[in-house]
Motif scaffolding. Sequence first.
Motif, short mmCIF file in Angstrom:
data_model
loop_
_atom_site.label_atom_id
_atom_site.label_comp_id
_atom_site.label_asym_id
_atom_site.label_seq_id
_atom_site.Cartn_x
_atom_site.Cartn_y
_atom_site.Cartn_z
N ALA A 35 0.83 -1.20 0.00
CA ALA A 35 0.00 0.00 0.00
C ALA A 35 0.87 1.26 0.00
CB ALA A 35 -0.92 0.00 1.22
N ARG A 36 0.53 2.22 -0.87
CA ARG A 36 1.31 3.46 -0.96
C ARG A 36 0.89 4.48 0.07
NH1 ARG A 36 1.57 4.40 -7.58
NH2 ARG A 36 2.59 2.40 -8.06
N THR A 37 -0.32 4.36 0.59
CA THR A 37 -0.81 5.26 1.63
C THR A 37 -1.22 4.45 2.85
OG1 THR A 37 -3.10 5.17 0.81
CG2 THR A 37 -1.65 6.87 -0.11
N GLY A 38 -1.50 5.18 3.94
CA GLY A 38 -1.85 4.49 5.17
C GLY A 38 -3.32 4.18 5.33
N GLU A 39 -4.17 4.65 4.39
CA GLU A 39 -5.61 4.45 4.54
C GLU A 39 -6.02 2.99 4.54
OE1 GLU A 39 -4.26 6.69 2.70
OE2 GLU A 39 -5.08 8.63 3.33
N PRO A 40 -5.51 2.13 3.65
CA PRO A 40 -5.92 0.71 3.71
C PRO A 40 -5.59 0.05 5.04
CG PRO A 40 -4.88 1.21 1.61
CD PRO A 40 -4.64 2.39 2.49
N ARG A 41 -4.42 0.37 5.59
CA ARG A 41 -4.05 -0.22 6.87
C ARG A 41 -4.96 0.29 8.00
NH1 ARG A 41 0.49 -3.03 8.61
NH2 ARG A 41 0.07 -3.77 10.71
N VAL A 42 -5.30 1.58 7.95
CA VAL A 42 -6.21 2.14 8.95
C VAL A 42 -7.58 1.45 8.86
CG1 VAL A 42 -7.46 4.21 9.66
CG2 VAL A 42 -5.03 4.35 9.06
N LEU A 43 -8.05 1.22 7.64
CA LEU A 43 -9.33 0.55 7.46
C LEU A 43 -9.30 -0.86 8.04
CD1 LEU A 43 -12.18 0.39 6.28
CD2 LEU A 43 -11.15 -0.31 4.10
N LEU A 44 -8.23 -1.59 7.79
CA LEU A 44 -8.11 -2.94 8.35
C LEU A 44 -8.04 -2.90 9.86
CD1 LEU A 44 -5.62 -4.68 5.87
CD2 LEU A 44 -8.10 -4.98 6.03
N ASP A 45 -7.37 -1.90 10.41
CA ASP A 45 -7.31 -1.75 11.86
C ASP A 45 -8.70 -1.51 12.45
OD1 ASP A 45 -5.06 -2.12 13.47
OD2 ASP A 45 -4.04 -0.41 12.59
N VAL A 46 -9.48 -0.67 11.78
CA VAL A 46 -10.83 -0.39 12.26
C VAL A 46 -11.68 -1.66 12.25
CG1 VAL A 46 -12.97 0.82 11.70
CG2 VAL A 46 -10.80 2.05 11.64
N VAL A 47 -11.60 -2.43 11.16
CA VAL A 47 -12.37 -3.67 11.06
C VAL A 47 -11.92 -4.65 12.15
CG1 VAL A 47 -12.87 -5.67 9.61
CG2 VAL A 47 -12.82 -3.38 8.60
N ALA A 48 -10.61 -4.75 12.35
CA ALA A 48 -10.10 -5.67 13.38
C ALA A 48 -10.56 -5.25 14.76
CB ALA A 48 -8.57 -5.71 13.32
N ASN A 49 -10.58 -3.94 15.04
CA ASN A 49 -11.05 -3.46 16.34
C ASN A 49 -12.52 -3.78 16.55
OD1 ASN A 49 -8.54 -2.40 16.99
ND2 ASN A 49 -9.01 -0.38 16.18
N ILE A 50 -13.33 -3.59 15.51
CA ILE A 50 -14.76 -3.88 15.63
C ILE A 50 -14.98 -5.38 15.90
CG2 ILE A 50 -16.94 -3.94 14.36
CD1 ILE A 50 -16.04 -1.42 12.91
N VAL A 51 -14.27 -6.22 15.17
CA VAL A 51 -14.40 -7.67 15.37
C VAL A 51 -13.95 -8.06 16.77
CG1 VAL A 51 -13.56 -9.92 14.62
CG2 VAL A 51 -14.18 -8.19 12.92
N HIS A 52 -12.83 -7.50 17.21
CA HIS A 52 -12.32 -7.79 18.55
C HIS A 52 -13.32 -7.37 19.63
CE1 HIS A 52 -9.56 -7.61 22.08
NE2 HIS A 52 -10.23 -6.52 22.35
N ASN A 53 -13.81 -6.16 19.54
CA ASN A 53 -14.73 -5.66 20.56
C ASN A 53 -16.05 -6.44 20.56
OD1 ASN A 53 -12.89 -3.68 21.35
ND2 ASN A 53 -13.64 -2.23 19.82
N GLY A 54 -16.50 -6.86 19.37
CA GLY A 54 -17.68 -7.70 19.32
C GLY A 54 -17.45 -9.05 19.98
N ALA A 55 -16.27 -9.66 19.73
CA ALA A 55 -15.94 -10.94 20.36
C ALA A 55 -15.80 -10.80 21.86
CB ALA A 55 -14.65 -11.49 19.75
N LEU A 56 -15.22 -9.68 22.31
CA LEU A 56 -15.09 -9.45 23.75
C LEU A 56 -16.46 -9.35 24.41
CD1 LEU A 56 -13.28 -8.84 26.18
CD2 LEU A 56 -13.34 -6.42 25.52
N LEU A 57 -17.39 -8.68 23.75
CA LEU A 57 -18.76 -8.59 24.27
C LEU A 57 -19.41 -9.98 24.33
CD1 LEU A 57 -21.17 -6.85 25.17
CD2 LEU A 57 -21.78 -6.61 22.74
N VAL A 58 -19.17 -10.81 23.32
CA VAL A 58 -19.74 -12.16 23.32
C VAL A 58 -19.16 -12.99 24.46
CG1 VAL A 58 -19.84 -14.31 22.01
CG2 VAL A 58 -20.26 -12.14 20.85
#
Length: 403
Positions: A221-244
């Motif tokens: 990736a030439r910019t940081g936006e794709p990595r930021v997007l993946l980080d956001v998705v990973a955080n959402i998945v993590h927080n959802g699993a923690l709630l479960v």
Amino acid sequence: MNRFSLAVSGGIARVTEAALGPYQTAVVRIGFSATWLLFLLRELPHRHELYGPDGPWSWDLAQQLIGDNGSFTVLMWSEGRVWFEIVYALAVLSSALLMLGWRTRTMSVLFMAGVLSLQNRSVFMGDGGDNVLHLMSIYLVFTRCAQVWSLDARRALRDRAARARGERVTDRTGPLLWGVLGFVLVAVTLAGRMQGDWLIPVLLWTVWVVLGLWWLVGRRARTGEPRVLLDVVANIVHNGALLVIMAEACLIYATAGWYKVQGSRWQDGTAVYYPLHLEYFSPWPGLADLLSASGTMVMLVTYGTVLVQVAFPFTLFNRRVKNVLLAVMMTEHAVIAVVLGLPFFSLAMIAADAVFLPTGFLRRLGGRAVRARERLRRRGGRARLPGQRTSESPEATHVGFGA
């Protein structure tokens, strides 16, 4: 309306910007992997009778049951003794590496595969804690449970320091593991081994594809936006699993407590007396006799157990009451481990309870562990350099999806 909008936007930001509960998920990871590792090591001499070819639940019976319920187990891929030994050894190895937090994302998948493979092979082996371990092994795959107290966190801290010095950091182990596991996935899929329920095969392929995508974005990736997007998705998945995970723990106690309320022995206050006098649950008969000698004590423990289990989910809204009941439940499980001879059931439940431990307490606990380790190092002539950070510090977090 403005306050409501601000509250909603603040909640969304909190869920997407960070993986919550890093210390709690680390304790859950360490607790469940250690529980399964200790169980496998203790049953090492009896592994063939429990899950292998010499067990009363034969390979043919297991094949018939799995054909009906579609459960996932790699032990059904071959009836050979060598294959069983390989699977058992990999289960032990993945448990140890997950506990240490080495390549946690990969190890969490292998840990899940080991737990499901052995437990689904012989479904009648276990004492209740195996059900909790079964579920939590799946949930852990979705969490970023190596942000602290892991070798991954230490490696991430070391890599960041190297990049800050202008050094180039190359990871060869990660791509190698990804390639080997991808080859295995392709081979078993083409061989038609991924039969039965679709959940676990889809999960395995999804994790493998996501890890490849993460590595590709980080390299290309030439910019940081794709990595930021993946980080956001990973955080959402993590927080959802923690709630479960939290909801699962509450559900276990709530259902256990309400079912006890309906039992006549729990209603008259004598339920605790009977398991203390069963030979199977009496490794220390003298201790069991001592605890059951007082009818008042038996009644208080019986009613107290029901009260704590029913009340705990409702105490989450009051931090002080929740912490008191949490300490009571952990103490109760420790007593069960000794008095009734159910150590792995108790360890599994304590590991599940750990998701509710206060962050401040866990940070202090980690700090004490660090200071104890440093004292041992100084005694051994390996004093820490001034200003050197450790992987247990808040900064020692793994920002990648592999955590």
